[in-house]
Design an enzyme around this catalytic site. Structure first.
Site, PDB file in Angstrom:
ATOM      1  N   LYS A 143       0.791  -1.355   0.033  1.00 33.88           N
ATOM      2  CA  LYS A 143      -0.040   0.022   0.054  1.00 33.88           C
ATOM      3  C   LYS A 143       0.810   1.180   0.055  1.00 33.88           C
ATOM      4  CE  LYS A 143      -3.828  -2.677   2.119  1.00 33.88           C
ATOM      5  NZ  LYS A 143      -5.015  -2.590   2.901  1.00 33.88           N
ATOM      6  N   SER A 160      -6.678  -8.274   7.764  1.00 31.93           N
ATOM      7  CA  SER A 160      -6.096  -8.609   8.967  1.00 31.93           C
ATOM      8  C   SER A 160      -5.462 -10.126   9.091  1.00 31.93           C
ATOM      9  CB  SER A 160      -7.158  -8.576  10.120  1.00 31.93           C
ATOM     10  OG  SER A 160      -7.719  -7.095  10.053  1.00 31.93           O
ATOM     11  N   GLU A 170     -11.319 -10.199  -0.056  1.00 34.54           N
ATOM     12  CA  GLU A 170     -11.323  -9.275   1.128  1.00 34.54           C
ATOM     13  C   GLU A 170     -12.483  -8.576   1.446  1.00 34.54           C
ATOM     14  OE1 GLU A 170      -6.704  -8.038   0.923  1.00 34.54           O
ATOM     15  OE2 GLU A 170      -8.033  -6.615  -0.527  1.00 34.54           O
ATOM     16  N   HIS A 217      -8.921  -3.147  -5.758  1.00 37.07           N
ATOM     17  CA  HIS A 217      -8.989  -3.140  -4.412  1.00 37.07           C
ATOM     18  C   HIS A 217      -9.973  -2.378  -3.787  1.00 37.07           C
ATOM     19  CE1 HIS A 217      -7.227  -2.623  -0.395  1.00 37.07           C
ATOM     20  NE2 HIS A 217      -6.486  -3.940  -0.611  1.00 37.07           N
TER      21      HIS A 217
END
Ligand code: 13P
Length: 248
Positions: free
Chosen positions: A9, A211, A164, A93
């Site tokens: 990121k 996570s 995700e 994303h």
């Protein structure tokens, strides 16, 4: 072989990225069980490419502009990525969808990446509100169908999907391996519905992201239907990432 994708990121500067790439290169020298992909920032990409050259680590990009060259201020194009040796590109994303990226644009990006000979990683996942309302499956199916629209049977085999759930990203609150596993099976089914050929041999790997850390990575990797991981923050910390690589 399981796929472990590190999405750095905007966590690291150029120098930090080079340092981390060096460390990852060192401790993955003998890792043969996984394909490891690093997705640094665009600025760090060229230097990271130099560090991982000659190793089995692959280079990924966090996004791409689907148009051919031209007047696209601030964007990074496919030709640049290819020249750098990029093999995987994240598309859709949730952090980009949040900024207004539509399913249509995600589909354009995905097809442009395939056409350029690279592999897109199509990110899908629902918000907490959708999950709570019991509509997550339908939502993810719609994202998949839109993202994969008019992709050829042959090209479909080069697609990677990353599930995700948005509420699990960066929150320290991952999905349960059981629920993630069920969603992965559902995604498999949707892909098989889209293509009678594509997923007989699990050609389209499905990664879990949200996570993931050193403590839970092994459980996710062993969950049925999970073909790998897409890791954000934990992949930017050298020791944590090393533990993840060793954990399964
Ligand atoms: P975290 O691992 O920081 O939750 O991020 C997941 C992610 O968005 C990877 O693309």
């Amino acid at each position: 072989m399981k796929l472990i994708v590190a999405n750095w990121k905007m966590y690291l500067t150029l120098r930090e990225s080079i340092a981390l790439a060096n460390k990852v290169t060192r401790y993955t020298l003998h890792v043969t069980r996984y394909t490891i992909v690093l997705c640094p920032s665009f600025v760090a990409m060229e230097e990271v490419a130099k560090v991982i050259k000659g190793t089995q680590i692959k280079l990924g990009a966090q996004d791409v502009e689907p148009e051919k060259r031209g007047a696209y201020t601030g964007e990074v194009g496919l030709d640049d990525l290819r020249e750098l040796g990029v093999e995987y590109v994240l598309v859709g994303h949730s952090e980009r969808r949040r900024m207004g990226e539509t399913d249509k644009l995600v589909n354009q990006k995905l097809k442009a990446v395939l056409k350029s000979g690279m592999r897109p990683i199509l990110c899908v996942g629902e918000s907490w509100k959708i999950r709570r309302s019991g509509k997550a499956r339908g939502y993810v199916a719609d994202q998949l169908r839109a993202g994969l629209k008019s992709v050829t049977q042959k090209d479909l085999k080069r697609v990677v999907v990353a599930y995700e759930p948005i509420w699990a990203i960066g929150t320290g609150r991952p999905d349960t391996p059981k629920d993630a596993s069920e969603m992965h099976m559902w995604i498999q089914k949707i892909i098989r519905d889209i293509s009678i050929f594509a997923n007989k041999n699990r050609d389209v790997p499905i990664l879990y992201g949200g996570s993931v850390n050193a403590k839970n990575a092994g459980t996710f990797l062993r969950a049925p239907g999970v073909d790998g991981l897409l890791i954000g923050r934990a992949s930017t910390q050298a020791t944590e990432f090393a533990h993840i690589i060793r954990s399964a």
